[in-house]
Scaffold this motif. Structure first.
Motif, PDB file in Angstrom:
ATOM      1  N   ARG A 173      -1.457   2.650 -11.065  1.00 48.61           N
ATOM      2  CA  ARG A 173      -0.644   2.669  -9.840  1.00 48.61           C
ATOM      3  C   ARG A 173       0.729   3.298 -10.069  1.00 48.61           C
ATOM      4  O   ARG A 173       1.246   3.962  -9.180  1.00 48.61           O
ATOM      5  CB  ARG A 173      -0.459   1.243  -9.319  1.00 48.61           C
ATOM      6  CG  ARG A 173      -1.744   0.528  -8.983  1.00 48.61           C
ATOM      7  CD  ARG A 173      -1.467  -0.779  -8.246  1.00 48.61           C
ATOM      8  NE  ARG A 173      -0.697  -1.729  -9.048  1.00 48.61           N
ATOM      9  CZ  ARG A 173       0.447  -2.265  -8.651  1.00 48.61           C
ATOM     10  NH1 ARG A 173       0.982  -1.955  -7.484  1.00 48.61           N
ATOM     11  NH2 ARG A 173       1.077  -3.139  -9.434  1.00 48.61           N
ATOM     12  N   PHE A 174       1.323   3.055 -11.206  1.00 46.17           N
ATOM     13  CA  PHE A 174       2.670   3.559 -11.528  1.00 46.17           C
ATOM     14  C   PHE A 174       2.573   4.671 -12.553  1.00 46.17           C
ATOM     15  O   PHE A 174       1.717   4.639 -13.442  1.00 46.17           O
ATOM     16  CB  PHE A 174       3.551   2.455 -12.102  1.00 46.17           C
ATOM     17  CG  PHE A 174       3.928   1.363 -11.133  1.00 46.17           C
ATOM     18  CD1 PHE A 174       3.356   1.253  -9.878  1.00 46.17           C
ATOM     19  CD2 PHE A 174       4.887   0.424 -11.498  1.00 46.17           C
ATOM     20  CE1 PHE A 174       3.714   0.246  -9.005  1.00 46.17           C
ATOM     21  CE2 PHE A 174       5.260  -0.600 -10.636  1.00 46.17           C
ATOM     22  CZ  PHE A 174       4.653  -0.685  -9.388  1.00 46.17           C
ATOM     23  N   THR A 175       3.495   5.630 -12.445  1.00 47.77           N
ATOM     24  CA  THR A 175       3.571   6.716 -13.412  1.00 47.77           C
ATOM     25  C   THR A 175       5.022   6.935 -13.815  1.00 47.77           C
ATOM     26  O   THR A 175       5.884   7.148 -12.950  1.00 47.77           O
ATOM     27  CB  THR A 175       3.012   8.028 -12.841  1.00 47.77           C
ATOM     28  OG1 THR A 175       1.657   7.832 -12.425  1.00 47.77           O
ATOM     29  CG2 THR A 175       3.061   9.131 -13.882  1.00 47.77           C
ATOM     30  N   GLN A 213       7.134   6.662 -10.473  1.00 45.50           N
ATOM     31  CA  GLN A 213       6.389   6.822  -9.231  1.00 45.50           C
ATOM     32  C   GLN A 213       5.517   5.596  -9.057  1.00 45.50           C
ATOM     33  O   GLN A 213       4.692   5.291  -9.925  1.00 45.50           O
ATOM     34  CB  GLN A 213       5.528   8.083  -9.287  1.00 45.50           C
ATOM     35  CG  GLN A 213       4.670   8.295  -8.051  1.00 45.50           C
ATOM     36  CD  GLN A 213       5.487   8.577  -6.805  1.00 45.50           C
ATOM     37  OE1 GLN A 213       6.426   9.358  -6.845  1.00 45.50           O
ATOM     38  NE2 GLN A 213       5.117   7.940  -5.687  1.00 45.50           N
ATOM     39  N   MET A 214       5.711   4.898  -7.947  1.00 47.94           N
ATOM     40  CA  MET A 214       4.992   3.646  -7.704  1.00 47.94           C
ATOM     41  C   MET A 214       4.123   3.824  -6.463  1.00 47.94           C
ATOM     42  O   MET A 214       4.639   4.034  -5.360  1.00 47.94           O
ATOM     43  CB  MET A 214       5.982   2.500  -7.505  1.00 47.94           C
ATOM     44  CG  MET A 214       6.950   2.343  -8.666  1.00 47.94           C
ATOM     45  SD  MET A 214       8.002   0.873  -8.511  1.00 47.94           S
ATOM     46  CE  MET A 214       8.949   1.289  -7.050  1.00 47.94           C
ATOM     47  N   ASN A 215       2.829   3.756  -6.659  1.00 47.82           N
ATOM     48  CA  ASN A 215       1.867   3.878  -5.567  1.00 47.82           C
ATOM     49  C   ASN A 215       1.106   2.573  -5.389  1.00 47.82           C
ATOM     50  O   ASN A 215       1.101   1.713  -6.266  1.00 47.82           O
ATOM     51  CB  ASN A 215       0.889   5.014  -5.865  1.00 47.82           C
ATOM     52  CG  ASN A 215       1.556   6.362  -5.993  1.00 47.82           C
ATOM     53  OD1 ASN A 215       2.570   6.640  -5.349  1.00 47.82           O
ATOM     54  ND2 ASN A 215       1.000   7.216  -6.841  1.00 47.82           N
ATOM     55  N   SER A 216       0.440   2.442  -4.242  1.00 52.87           N
ATOM     56  CA  SER A 216      -0.369   1.240  -3.952  1.00 52.87           C
ATOM     57  C   SER A 216       0.427  -0.022  -4.224  1.00 52.87           C
ATOM     58  O   SER A 216      -0.058  -0.955  -4.878  1.00 52.87           O
ATOM     59  CB  SER A 216      -1.651   1.258  -4.791  1.00 52.87           C
ATOM     60  OG  SER A 216      -2.412   2.428  -4.531  1.00 52.87           O
ATOM     61  N   LEU A 217       1.635  -0.058  -3.720  1.00 55.02           N
ATOM     62  CA  LEU A 217       2.523  -1.192  -3.990  1.00 55.02           C
ATOM     63  C   LEU A 217       1.990  -2.477  -3.395  1.00 55.02           C
ATOM     64  O   LEU A 217       1.359  -2.478  -2.312  1.00 55.02           O
ATOM     65  CB  LEU A 217       3.923  -0.894  -3.478  1.00 55.02           C
ATOM     66  CG  LEU A 217       4.734   0.050  -4.371  1.00 55.02           C
ATOM     67  CD1 LEU A 217       5.893   0.664  -3.606  1.00 55.02           C
ATOM     68  CD2 LEU A 217       5.232  -0.687  -5.604  1.00 55.02           C
ATOM     69  N   GLY A 225       0.787  -1.216   0.000  1.00 53.68           N
ATOM     70  CA  GLY A 225       0.000   0.000   0.000  1.00 53.68           C
ATOM     71  C   GLY A 225       0.820   1.267   0.000  1.00 53.68           C
ATOM     72  O   GLY A 225       0.280   2.365  -0.204  1.00 53.68           O
ATOM     73  N   GLY A 226       2.111   1.138   0.216  1.00 53.36           N
ATOM     74  CA  GLY A 226       3.000   2.286   0.264  1.00 53.36           C
ATOM     75  C   GLY A 226       3.464   2.731  -1.106  1.00 53.36           C
ATOM     76  O   GLY A 226       3.012   2.211  -2.132  1.00 53.36           O
ATOM     77  N   SER A 227       4.364   3.711  -1.107  1.00 53.23           N
ATOM     78  CA  SER A 227       4.842   4.306  -2.356  1.00 53.23           C
ATOM     79  C   SER A 227       6.363   4.417  -2.357  1.00 53.23           C
ATOM     80  O   SER A 227       6.993   4.534  -1.303  1.00 53.23           O
ATOM     81  CB  SER A 227       4.258   5.714  -2.550  1.00 53.23           C
ATOM     82  OG  SER A 227       2.853   5.680  -2.633  1.00 53.23           O
ATOM     83  N   ARG A 267       9.504   6.210  -5.207  1.00 56.86           N
ATOM     84  CA  ARG A 267       9.817   6.839  -6.490  1.00 56.86           C
ATOM     85  C   ARG A 267      11.238   6.445  -6.889  1.00 56.86           C
ATOM     86  O   ARG A 267      12.198   6.745  -6.181  1.00 56.86           O
ATOM     87  CB  ARG A 267       9.699   8.357  -6.438  1.00 56.86           C
ATOM     88  CG  ARG A 267       9.827   8.965  -7.834  1.00 56.86           C
ATOM     89  CD  ARG A 267       9.629  10.461  -7.867  1.00 56.86           C
ATOM     90  NE  ARG A 267      10.840  11.187  -7.508  1.00 56.86           N
ATOM     91  CZ  ARG A 267      11.107  12.419  -7.947  1.00 56.86           C
ATOM     92  NH1 ARG A 267      10.266  13.043  -8.748  1.00 56.86           N
ATOM     93  NH2 ARG A 267      12.213  13.033  -7.546  1.00 56.86           N
TER      94      ARG A 267
END
Length: 122
Positions: free
Chosen positions: A66-68, A81-85, A15-17, A19
């Protein structure tokens, strides 16, 4: 000589992020496509995301939303950028560079970094 150096990996809870950054040196990369890839233990290296020199992006289905991926041509740097890992995102992440966008997506880029470890705990 072209050199790619990844950074920003680490250990994060689900759930973490994070970059990731990939700094390129050796030439001007504003007209190059760049991409991110990952390789989990015992598995093949897979495509994650790519960005063309115009800024067009492409993602594998499992990371969409989730990723950008982004780039800063002034800094010769590409970011992920990786979110909701998720735990299944655990892998060594590599960046790559090539003049041709399709070549990057096909994992046939001319230049590769050494990778940075991302570990997502459940």
């Amino acid at each position: 000589q072209v050199q790619l150096v990844e950074s920003g990996g680490g250990l994060v809870q689900a759930g973490g992020s994070l970059r990731l950054s990939c700094a390129a040196s050796g030439r001007t990369f504003s007209s190059y496509a760049m991409g991110w890839f990952r390789q989990a233990p015992g598995k093949e290296r897979d495509f994650v995301a790519a960005i063309s020199w115009t800024g067009a992006t492409y993602y594998t289905d499992s990371v969409k939303g989730r990723f950008t991926i982004s780039r800063d041509n002034a800094k010769n740097t590409v970011y992920l950028q990786m979110n909701s890992l998720k735990p299944e995102d655990t892998a060594v992440y590599y960046c790559a560079l090539d003049r041709n966008f399709s070549t990057v997506v096909a994992l046939r880029a001319a230049y590769w970094g050494q990778g940075t470890q991302v570990t997502v705990s459940s």
